[in-house]
Scaffold this motif. Structure first.
Motif, mmCIF file in Angstrom:
data_model
loop_
_atom_site.group_PDB
_atom_site.id
_atom_site.type_symbol
_atom_site.label_atom_id
_atom_site.label_comp_id
_atom_site.label_asym_id
_atom_site.label_seq_id
_atom_site.Cartn_x
_atom_site.Cartn_y
_atom_site.Cartn_z
ATOM 1 N N TRP A 1 0.831 -1.208 0.000
ATOM 2 C CA TRP A 1 0.000 0.000 0.000
ATOM 3 C C TRP A 1 0.863 1.255 0.000
ATOM 4 N N ALA A 2 1.931 1.263 0.781
ATOM 5 C CA ALA A 2 2.802 2.441 0.846
ATOM 6 C C ALA A 2 3.462 2.715 -0.503
ATOM 7 N N GLY A 3 3.991 1.663 -1.145
ATOM 8 C CA GLY A 3 4.650 1.850 -2.432
ATOM 9 C C GLY A 3 3.682 2.285 -3.514
ATOM 10 N N ASN A 4 2.517 1.642 -3.588
ATOM 11 C CA ASN A 4 1.538 1.999 -4.621
ATOM 12 C C ASN A 4 0.975 3.395 -4.404
ATOM 13 N N THR A 5 0.795 3.777 -3.138
ATOM 14 C CA THR A 5 0.308 5.125 -2.848
ATOM 15 C C THR A 5 1.339 6.173 -3.238
ATOM 16 N N LEU A 6 2.599 5.848 -3.070
ATOM 17 C CA LEU A 6 3.660 6.771 -3.482
ATOM 18 C C LEU A 6 3.599 7.022 -4.987
ATOM 19 N N TYR A 7 3.416 5.961 -5.753
ATOM 20 C CA TYR A 7 3.327 6.121 -7.206
ATOM 21 C C TYR A 7 2.044 6.825 -7.605
ATOM 22 N N LEU A 8 0.957 6.554 -6.899
ATOM 23 C CA LEU A 8 -0.287 7.275 -7.169
ATOM 24 C C LEU A 8 -0.082 8.771 -6.959
#
Length: 269
Positions: free
Chosen positions: A205-212
């Motif tokens: 979740w942290a990594g995908n939110t960063l890219y979002l």
């Protein structure tokens, strides 16, 4: 006539009645070798405010248009600064992944030439065409007195009231939008690397939110840049990619770690 004026004259006039059908090499690229004439202080100010108050940067676009009769910037200092920032990021990532000197140089060239310049040329061309086709308001209808005389003669339609969309300006918009993306995905991701590389849902979740966040910042930056042109309409259409981006983000939370996939493409791990 000065050399700068001659270069500016080689470009199509931004106030011409019909936009140019092909993009030309902007002056900003032809001045890359003139380091002594670059205003790095202004470029650093712009990069700072692109992160804290991006609308303030675009207020200066009107002044630039009034003084130099072009929307696009002609000082390549910001390109040099962003390229230097990418080199710093490449060195930092190379240290983390224990890359050799040659691999670090290759990574720096990859970030500058592919991630920044090549992607910028492609996206700028898409924006340039999109703005000319979908965002320019239709020209006003010809008055009845000009539509045809008593003998049925036809007269040329009136000049449209909008300016031409410059390809160089759409590249400026990409450049401005790229810097917040750089801070998010090239620097912040580096510090969060121990977290996003772990194999659990919270780290996913942290990594995908960063890219979002990074990609959403970039899309919003493109919207701000083109909405700053007073003769464009319906610029809110540029925010449409946020919908599939959000949908893709929700789907990715089911188990696809975007950060780990991107790092695998770059570093094979």
């Amino acid at each position: 006539m000065s050399a700068y004026a001659a270069e500016a004259g080689a470009l199509p006039s931004p106030s011409s009645s019909s936009p140019s059908s092909t993009p030309r090499i902007p002056v900003i690229f032809r001045r890359l070798h003139r380091f002594h004439q670059m205003d790095f202080e202004l470029a650093a100010w712009q990069l700072t405010y692109l992160c804290i108050a991006p609308r303030r940067v675009y207020r200066n676009v009107y002044f630039h248009k009034q003084t130099k009769n072009t929307w696009a910037r002609d000082d390549p200092a910001i390109l040099v600064l962003i390229s230097a920032c990418l080199c710093v990021a490449a060195v930092a990532w190379s240290l983390v992944y224990s890359l050799s000197l040659w691999q670090a140089l290759e990574l720096a060239l990859l970030m500058i030439l592919r991630d920044f310049l090549l992607s910028g040329i492609i996206i700028s061309t898409i924006l340039w065409q999109t703005s000319r086709i979908f965002l320019l308001p239709p020209p006003p209808p010809a008055p009845a007195s000009l539509a045809g005389g008593p003998s049925g003669a036809r007269y040329p339609p009136p000049t449209p009231r909008h300016d031409a969309v410059e390809w160089g300006y759409t590249f400026d918009v990409h450049t401005n939008a790229f810097f917040p993306l750089y801070l998010t995905l090239y620097l912040a991701q580096l510090f969060l690397l121990p977290v996003i590389r772990r194999d659990n849902w919270v780290c996913l979740w942290a990594g995908n939110t960063l890219y979002l966040a990074g990609i959403a910042q970039y899309i919003y930056g493109l919207y701000l840049g083109l909405s700053a042109l007073p003769f464009l309409a319906r610029t809110s259409l540029l925010l449409a990619p946020l919908l599939p981006l959000g949908a893709g983000y929700v789907v990715s939370l089911l188990g696809f770690n975007v950060a780990r996939w991107v790092l695998g493409v770059y570093f094979g791990s």
